[in-house]
Design an enzyme around this catalytic site. Structure first.
Site, short mmCIF file in Angstrom:
data_model
loop_
_atom_site.label_atom_id
_atom_site.label_comp_id
_atom_site.label_asym_id
_atom_site.label_seq_id
_atom_site.Cartn_x
_atom_site.Cartn_y
_atom_site.Cartn_z
N SER A 247 35.77 35.04 47.74
CA SER A 247 35.20 36.12 46.95
C SER A 247 33.86 35.75 46.33
O SER A 247 33.24 36.58 45.66
CB SER A 247 36.18 36.52 45.83
OG SER A 247 37.38 37.03 46.36
N THR B 259 36.39 28.54 40.40
CA THR B 259 35.04 28.73 40.83
C THR B 259 34.09 28.64 39.64
O THR B 259 34.45 28.89 38.52
CB THR B 259 34.94 30.12 41.48
OG1 THR B 259 35.94 30.22 42.46
CG2 THR B 259 33.59 30.38 42.07
#
Length: 556
Positions: free
Chosen positions: A439, A367
Site C-alpha cells: 500500500s 511502514t
C-alpha cells in the site's frame, strides 16, 4: 440523487495557505523522528542533495524507528531530479526461491501466524539495494558516507520515545521467542524497555559499518547472507544466501495522472498505492468536494475508496507475475465508477469492476514515510517498511538486523485476510521471486510542470487514503501541508465494510455520516503522513510532519 452544498467545508478547520507556514530557502525534510530529520539536514549540509538526505534519514530511521523499517525490509522511492528526470525505484522484498503458494497450509488449514512471526515470515530485503541505486543515479554522496553516521548513533544509543515504548510493550511476548531479539529490545528480566530508556544496538552498528567498508556484496551474498541462511536452516526457514545474491532493485515507469489541472507522479505496481491514489482522485474529479458539507464529502470520498479497494483485491499484484491493467487509472473508467455513487446513501460494492483494455494494456513487467526537497529541484518521496511492528520479530544473531514479515502481504491463500484485514486474489498469490503487493504510496505533485508537493504516509492500507486526503486538502481547499495534516481523516478499504473515522469530526458530522448508511469504526487518531510543499509566492520549501505522532519538519 441530490447534491448537498455549503458555501465552505464545514467542520474541517480553517483553510490556511502555505504562506502561513514555516518555510526554508535551500532544503526541507519531514520524518517521524527528530534524529532522522537531523540526519537528513546534516547530509545536505555536507554537500548532499535531497536524495542523499532522504537516504540518510532512511538509514537513521532503521536505527531509531526500527520497529517500522530498516535494512531488513524494503522500500519504494519516487524521485524528481534537478534535471527533471523522474525515477521510481522498487526496493520491495522478494519471496525466496523455495516459496510456494501453499507454504502456510498445515493439514489443509492456513497457519496465518507463520506469515507474520518467525523464520517463514520474511522476504528478501531490498532497502539497501534501492538506497544504493538512488544514490548512484541522483545523489552526491555514497552509501558508505551515509551509513557511518547512522552506525555511530546505533552504537551510542538513544532514548526511546513513547511510540517506540508502546510498540515494544505490545510486541514483547513475541520478541521473547527469539534470543537475539530479546537481548536487544528487552531488559535482562524479560521486560521491555520503557520510554526514556537508552536503546543501544552495537551489532547493528557493526553491520552498517561492514556494508560501508565492504560494499553491498557483504550483505547480498556475503557474510550477512550466509549468517541469515544458517539461522534459517536451523529454524525451519527457506531463505538461502543465493536468494540474497539474486536480489535486484528495479527501476519502473512511474504512474502519471492528473487531478484538477495538477499532475501526479506515483509509484507503480507492486505498489497498489500509486494506482489507487490516482484512481480515487480520478473519481473525485466528478464532484465539487470543496463545496460539500463535511458529511457529504466524507460519504463521496468513502464510496470512491470502496470502489478502488474492491479493484485492488482482484487486480493488483507484482506486474512481473500478474497482468495489472493500466485502465484502472483511466479517466473514462473513473467516470463510470463515479456514476455508481449515490449521494444520498451507501451503495453496495459486491465485487470488483472491470477497467477498459484489461486483457492487453498492462503495467510493464508497518511502514514509515519521509519527504525531502531542495532548492535545486531534487524532490524525494520515500516509503519504507518491515511490515507489522518489529517485522517477523527475528533478529539474525550477531547482526542486529530485524527481518521483515512481508510474506504476509501476499494473499497467503486467495481470499484469506492478512494482518491488515486486506484480501487478495490470484494476482497476489505467493510465487518464488515474486514481490508482494504493497500500500506504500510515495507521490509527487506538480503544477505547470514544476514540483509542488512530495507526500506519503505510514499505516498499512490507510497509507493510500491518508495520501489522497492530503492531496485533496491542498488542491481542493488551498491548504498548506501542516494545515492539511491537521485535518481529521477517514478510511474505507471495501473489506471489512466499516468506515474508520476520527472523532475530531465531531458528533454531529459522525451522526450524519452514519445516517447515510455507513458503519463507523470511531478512533481518536490513526496514521502518520509527511510532506514538503513549495510555496511559490515566498520561494520557500514548507515541510510538514503529522501532528498525531512525534516527528520533525525542518530545513535550511
Amino acid at each position: 440523487m441530490k447534491l448537498l452544498f455549503c458555501s465552505f467545508f464545514v467542520g474541517l478547520g480553517v483553510i490556511s495557505a502555505a504562506a502561513q507556514e514555516t518555510g526554508f530557502a535551500k532544503f526541507a525534510a519531514a520524518t517521524v523522528h527528530p534524529l532522522a530529520t537531523d540526519a537528513a539536514t546534516a547530509a545536505y549540509a555536507r554537500g548532499g542533495n535531497a536524495v542523499d538526505a532522504a537516504i540518510a534519514a532512511a538509514l537513521t530511521l532503521g536505527v531509531v524507528d526500527g520497529h517500522n523499517s530498516g535494512i531488513g525490509g524494503g522500500c519504494f522511492i519516487v524521485i524528481r531530479a534537478a534535471d527533471g528526470t523522474l525515477t521510481a525505484i522498487d526496493g520491495r522484498e522478494m519471496a525466496p526461491a523455495k516459496a510456494h503458494r501453499d507454504m502456510y497450509l498445515k493439514e489443509g488449514k492456513v497457519d496465518d501466524e507463520a506469515s507474520k512471526t518467525g523464520a517463514l515470515a520474511s522476504g528478501i530485503p531490498g532497502a539497501l539495494r534501492a538506497y544504493d541505486l538512488a544514490l548512484k543515479k541522483h545523489g552526491q554522496l555514497t552509501l558508505a558516507d551515509l551509513l557511518r553516521p547512522a552506525a555511530d548513533l546505533a552504537e551510542k544509543g538513544f532514548p526511546i520515545d513513547a511510540v517506540y515504548a508502546r510498540k515494544l510493550a505490545a510486541t514483547a511476548k513475541k520478541l521473547r521467542l527469539f534470543p537475539a531479539s530479546a537481548a536487544i529490545f528487552l531488559k535482562a528480566d524479560g521486560t521491555p524497555l520503557k520510554e526514556g530508556d537508552l536503546l543501544v544496538q552495537k551489532d547493528l552498528a557493526q553491520t552498517y559499518r561492514a556494508v560501508a567498508d565492504h560494499g553491498l556484496t557483504w550483505f547480498y551474498g556475503g557474510e550477512f547472507a550466509q549468517q541469515t541462511a544458517t539461522w534459517m536452516a536451523e529454524n525451519g526457514g527457506i531463505i538461502s544466501a543465493a536468494d540474497f545474491a539474486n536480489y535486484r532493485a528495479l527501476e519502473r515507469e512511474p504512474i502519471r495522472s492528473t487531478y484538477r489541472g495538477y499532475e501526479l507522479v506515483c509509484m507503480p505496481p507492486p505498489s497498489s498505492g500509486g494506482v489507487h491514489v490516482a484512481q480515487i482522485l480520478n473519481v473525485l474529479e466528478h464532484f465539487p468536494l470543496r463545496h460539500f458539507r463535511a458529511s457529504s464529502r466524507i460519504h463521496v470520498v468513502t464510496e470512491a475508496m470502496k470502489l478502488a479497494f474492491a479493484d485492488r483485491a482482484h487486480w493488483l499484484g507484482d506486474p512481473d507475475f500478474a497482468s495489472v491493467p493500466k485502465g484502472l487509472v483511466d479517466k473514462t473508467y473513473a467516470a463510470e465508477l463515479a456514476k455508481k455513487i449515490d449521494l444520498d446513501h451507501v451503495t453496495a460494492v459486491p465485487a470488483h469492476n472491470t477497467p477498459p483494455r484489461w486483457e492487453g494494456d498492462i503495467f510493464g513487467k508497518h511502514t514509515t514515510h519521509l519527504s525531502t526537497a531542495d532548492a535545486k529541484g531534487n524532490w524525494v518521496a520515500l516509503n519504507q517498511t518491515i511490515n507489522t511492528a518489529f517485522g517477523s520479530k527475528v533478529v539474525v544473531p550477531g547482526t542486529g538486523v530485524l527481518l521483515n514479515d512481508e510474506m504476509d502481504d501476499f494473499a497467503v491463500q486467495p481470499g484469506v485476510p492478512n494482518a491488515f484485514k486486506l484480501i487478495g486474489a490470484e494476482a497476489n498469490a505467493i510465487a518464488p521471486g515474486k514481490r508482494p503487493l504493497s500500500s506504500m504510496s510515495p507521490t509527487l505533485v506538480f503544477k505547470d510542470g514544476q514540483p509542488l508537493l512530495t507526500v506519503g504516509a505510514a499505516g498499512g492500507p490507510t497509507i493510500i487514503t491518508q495520501t489522497l486526503l492530503l492531496i485533496s486538502h491542498v488542491i481542493d481547499d488551498g491548504q498548506g501541508p501542516n494545515a492539511a495534516l491537521a485535518e481529521p481523516r477517514f478510511h474505507h478499504q471495501w473489506n471489512p465494510d466499516t468506515l474508520k473515522i476520527e472523532t475530531q469530526f465531531g458528533a454531529g458530522t459522525l451522526r450524519r455520516v452514519q445516517a447515510l448508511g455507513h458503519t463507523l469504526d470511531e478512533t481518536s487518531a490513526f496514521g502518520a503522513c509527511q510532506a514538503v510543499m513549495w510555496d511559490a509566492e515566498r520561494k520557500l520549501l514548507v515541510p510538514a510532519h503529522d501532528p498525531r505522532i512525534p516527528g520533525k519538519a525542518s530545513g535550511l
